[in-house]
Design an enzyme around this catalytic site. Structure first.
Site, PDB file in Angstrom:
ATOM      1  N   GLN A 114      -4.731  -1.732   9.466  1.00  0.00           N
ATOM      2  CA  GLN A 114      -4.680  -3.069   8.865  1.00  0.00           C
ATOM      3  C   GLN A 114      -5.268  -4.105   9.821  1.00  0.00           C
ATOM      4  O   GLN A 114      -4.916  -4.155  10.997  1.00  0.00           O
ATOM      5  CB  GLN A 114      -3.219  -3.412   8.504  1.00  0.00           C
ATOM      6  CG  GLN A 114      -3.054  -4.694   7.707  1.00  0.00           C
ATOM      7  CD  GLN A 114      -3.660  -4.642   6.309  1.00  0.00           C
ATOM      8  OE1 GLN A 114      -3.766  -3.579   5.705  1.00  0.00           O
ATOM      9  NE2 GLN A 114      -4.068  -5.787   5.804  1.00  0.00           N
ATOM     10  N   LYS A 153       0.843  -1.203   0.000  1.00  0.00           N
ATOM     11  CA  LYS A 153       0.000   0.000   0.000  1.00  0.00           C
ATOM     12  C   LYS A 153       0.877   1.252   0.000  1.00  0.00           C
ATOM     13  O   LYS A 153       0.660   2.186  -0.766  1.00  0.00           O
ATOM     14  CB  LYS A 153      -0.953  -0.022   1.213  1.00  0.00           C
ATOM     15  CG  LYS A 153      -2.060  -1.072   1.049  1.00  0.00           C
ATOM     16  CD  LYS A 153      -2.843  -1.374   2.323  1.00  0.00           C
ATOM     17  CE  LYS A 153      -3.827  -2.529   2.067  1.00  0.00           C
ATOM     18  NZ  LYS A 153      -4.613  -2.956   3.210  1.00  0.00           N
ATOM     19  N   ASP A 208     -11.176   2.505   3.919  1.00  0.00           N
ATOM     20  CA  ASP A 208     -11.556   1.093   3.816  1.00  0.00           C
ATOM     21  C   ASP A 208     -13.062   0.939   3.567  1.00  0.00           C
ATOM     22  O   ASP A 208     -13.513  -0.122   3.146  1.00  0.00           O
ATOM     23  CB  ASP A 208     -11.225   0.355   5.123  1.00  0.00           C
ATOM     24  CG  ASP A 208      -9.856  -0.320   5.090  1.00  0.00           C
ATOM     25  OD1 ASP A 208      -9.477  -0.824   4.028  1.00  0.00           O
ATOM     26  OD2 ASP A 208      -9.188  -0.331   6.140  1.00  0.00           O
TER      27      ASP A 208
END
Ligand code: GUN
Length: 301
Positions: free
Chosen positions: A105, A61, A128
């Site tokens: 995460q 990422k 997200d």
């Protein structure tokens, strides 16, 4: 195109091509921002502990942010961090004007409630798309962040111009990260939606029979090679979200990444198929980058 896909006249849905197209667009957008004297979008990633797979995803990422000209910050904590400390760190990022997107995460260590963490992220920075406010907007068809993996799959349909209208789509998996939002998108009134959708899960009976009626099959099970040709309708589009590490002493890192689909078997029947690796995984990053740009552009709304 691999020799196999050429032989089978199957279209390889190559995530390298489709993700690069998304990134090329973002590179142009960032250049324009900079020409106009503006700062680029900024993604803050939080990584707790040192789970091998999470390390790899977060590193990717960060690397991809740099490739498109975004700023990124990686904040690491050891796996003993308390829930309270993590929530304080997130609150700081929520209030930081220079941060557009926040990603924590998952999974998190067991002393931390993932739901509390998800709900602590400002919905306007929730790249997200996991916050209940954003998940609710998605279900109701309002503009919002789309979870990166389903978003990546839709962007892939767009790139390869996969016709979805009126098709029977089967999604295996009902997680909030993949299966549930993908079923919402595929059933929505969108150019790459308008499917009749069936969601399958661990209690589904007759999985083979249901899969064999799918024009579009999306599989997010985490069981390597489980989907075989006998479960596939002739000419189906098959999207493999599985990414399982399988031990392999001959591989450099001692493991290989395997999808849910037995690729060589299913390639004999599918009209289009994603490889693993090199398929949906790359598009997940593309979806996240698009969401980060969206957060940047909509931060005052
Ligand atoms: N873990 C596995 N997939 C994801 C994802 O899309 N976002 C975050 N934050 N964690 C994950």
């Amino acid at each position: 195109m691999t020799a196999l896909s050429y032989f089978c006249k199957m279209k390889l849905l190559d995530g390298k091509l489709s993700s690069q197209a998304v990134k090329d667009d973002l590179i142009v957008q960032v250049k324009e921002l900079k020409q106009n004297g503006k700062r680029p979008p900024h993604l803050a990633c939080i990584l707790v502990g040192n789970n091998g797979a999470s390390e790899t995803y977060v590193a990717s990422k960060v690397k991809n942010c740099a490739e498109v000209g975004f700023q990124s910050t990686l904040i690491r904590y050891n796996d003993e961090i308390s829930e309270e400390e993590l929530l304080i760190a997130i609150n700081k990022l929520n209030n930081d004007e220079a941060v557009d997107g926040i990603l924590v995460q998952l999974p998190l260590p067991k002393q931390i409630s993932e739901q509390k963490v998800i709900e602590s992220i400002s919905p306007t920075k929730d790249v997200d798309g996991f916050h209940p406010i954003n998940a609710g907007k998605l279900v109701q068809g309002f503009p919002t962040f789309i979870p990166a993996t389903p978003y990546g799959m839709i962007l892939m349909f767009e790139y390869f111009d996969i016709d979805t209208k009126g098709k029977n789509a089967v999604v295996i998996g009902r997680s909030n990260i993949v299966g549930r939002p993908m079923s919402v998108l595929l059933s929505g009134n969108y150019k790459y939606g308008n499917c009749t959708v069936t969601i399958c899960h661990s209690h589904t009976k007759n999985l083979e029979e249901i899969c064999s009626k799918a024009d579009i099959l999306v599989t997010a099970i985490g069981n390597p090679g489980m989907i075989k040709a006998n479960m596939i309708k002739q000419g189906a589009v098959v999207i493999d979200v599985g990414i399982t590490r399988v031990e392999d002493a001959t591989a450099l890192r001692g493991f290989r990444i395997k999808g849910d689909v037995d690729f060589d078997d299913v390639a004999t029947k599918a009209s289009a198929l994603t490889p693993v690796p090199g398929g949906v995984g790359l598009m997940t990053i593309a979806g996240l980058l698009k969401n980060t740009m969206y957060a940047y552009l909509h931060k005052d709304q």
